[in-house]
Design an enzyme around this catalytic site. Structure first.
Site, PDB file in Angstrom:
ATOM      1  CG  ASN A  10      -1.686   1.189   1.484  1.00 39.25           C
ATOM      2  OD1 ASN A  10      -1.754   2.060   0.617  1.00 39.25           O
ATOM      3  ND2 ASN A  10      -2.304   1.285   2.656  1.00 39.25           N
ATOM      4  CG  HIS A  96      -5.736   1.689   5.398  1.00 42.03           C
ATOM      5  ND1 HIS A  96      -5.303   2.600   6.336  1.00 42.03           N
ATOM      6  CD2 HIS A  96      -4.728   0.819   5.213  1.00 42.03           C
ATOM      7  CE1 HIS A  96      -4.066   2.286   6.699  1.00 42.03           C
ATOM      8  NE2 HIS A  96      -3.694   1.206   6.032  1.00 42.03           N
ATOM      9  CD  GLU A  98      -2.842   5.192   7.073  1.00 40.92           C
ATOM     10  OE1 GLU A  98      -2.880   5.311   5.830  1.00 40.92           O
ATOM     11  OE2 GLU A  98      -1.890   4.667   7.680  1.00 40.92           O
ATOM     12  CD  GLU A 168      -3.488  -2.840   7.320  1.00 42.07           C
ATOM     13  OE1 GLU A 168      -2.381  -3.050   6.819  1.00 42.07           O
ATOM     14  OE2 GLU A 168      -4.124  -1.812   7.125  1.00 42.07           O
ATOM     15  N   GLY A 174       2.628   1.738  10.923  1.00 43.65           N
ATOM     16  CA  GLY A 174       3.599   2.814  10.811  1.00 43.65           C
ATOM     17  C   GLY A 174       4.306   3.152  12.106  1.00 43.65           C
ATOM     18  CB  SER A 214       5.405  -2.423  11.831  1.00 41.20           C
ATOM     19  OG  SER A 214       4.987  -1.113  12.172  1.00 41.20           O
TER      20      SER A 214
END
Ligand code: PGA
Length: 259
Positions: A10, A96, A98, A168, A174, A214
């Site tokens: 991604n 996602h 985010e 996730e 991140g 990660s």
């Protein structure tokens, strides 16, 4: 049930079209001959067509990072499933964290996007995962249940439809923190149980469940060793083609032989 691993990158809001094209070309070279996993990249919308051309003749798949549920219309700034298909995409990331966190994505908008993607023949990669607070308060499985039942409500998988789920944990994205392989396995097994409730054991056994958060060349093997982890959704470590190709080649020894 043998599930071929899927290693998906991604690229988020990184790379200009020219940079994306260059990275895609390099990735196609670096993954040539790879049979142990399917490889996919999801660049920004502006780079899809160029990347699709750069990947022509390779086995690397193309995905987008989002789509709108309407087919067309007065929806300034939005992109439809048909537009993605026309840009060469076979997959699309949906929900996602985010998007949930910054752009108001809800389980219901995830559901609509999934429906539109399937209808257009795209494979949705549906993202679910708990925040750190939710994990700490012991609500992880409850959150996953809610995201799955809400995001897949009234979604029927017909012949030819396929679906990917990505687990996730928000706190691992991140941050350099990864769920332990055991924590990830527990979440994946739980997700598969819920999918079996919705679609039956056979279909659930065929759905690939990716881990994201990660992932890097150093931790991919131990994650992939778990029975319900069928691949990875990789953010930061997918930006450099060399690093990403090392992740995709997790099943090979340095000499290129399967382990
Ligand atoms: P990360 O991102 O690999 O940079 O943690 C994963 C993702 O957001 O899909």
């Amino acid at each position: 049930m043998e599930r071929k691993p899927l290693i998906a990158g991604n690229w988020k809001m990184y790379k200009t079209p020219a940079e994306s094209e260059e990275a895609a070309r390099r990735l196609a070279e670096l993954t040539r001959g790879l049979t142990g996993a399917d490889v996919l990249v999801a660049p920004a919308h502006t780079a899809l067509v160029l990347v699709s051309r750069a990947l022509a003749g390779s086995d690397v798949l193309l995905g987008a990072q989002n789509l709108h549920w309407e087919k067309e219309g007065a929806f300034t700034g939005e992109i439809s499933a048909q537009m993605l298909v026309g840009s060469g995409c076979s997959h699309v990331i949906i929900g996602h964290s985010e998007r949930r966190q910054y752009f108001g994505e809800t389980d219901e908008t995830v559901r609509r996007r999934v429906e539109a993607a399937l209808e257009a023949g795209l494979v949705p990669i549906v993202c679910v995962g708990e925040t750190l607070e939710e994990r700490k308060s012991g609500d992880t499985l409850k959150v996953l249940d809610k995201q799955i039942s809400g995001g897949l409500k009234k979604i029927f998988l017909k012949d030819g439809h396929s679906l990917v789920v990505a687990y996730e944990p928000v706190w691992a994205i991140g941050t350099g923190l990864t769920a332990t392989p055991q924590e990830a396995q527990e979440a994946h097994a739980h997700i598969r149980k819920r999918l079996a409730g919705l679609y039956g054991e056979t279909t659930a056994a065929a759905i690939r469940i990716l881990y994201g958060g990660s992932v890097k060349p150093e931790n991919i093997r131990e994650l992939m060793a778990r029975p319900d982890i069928d691949g990875a959704l990789v953010g930061g470590a997918s930006l450099a083609p060399e690093t990403f190709a090392r992740i995709a080649r997790f099943g090979e020894t340095e000499s290129g032989l399967s382990t």
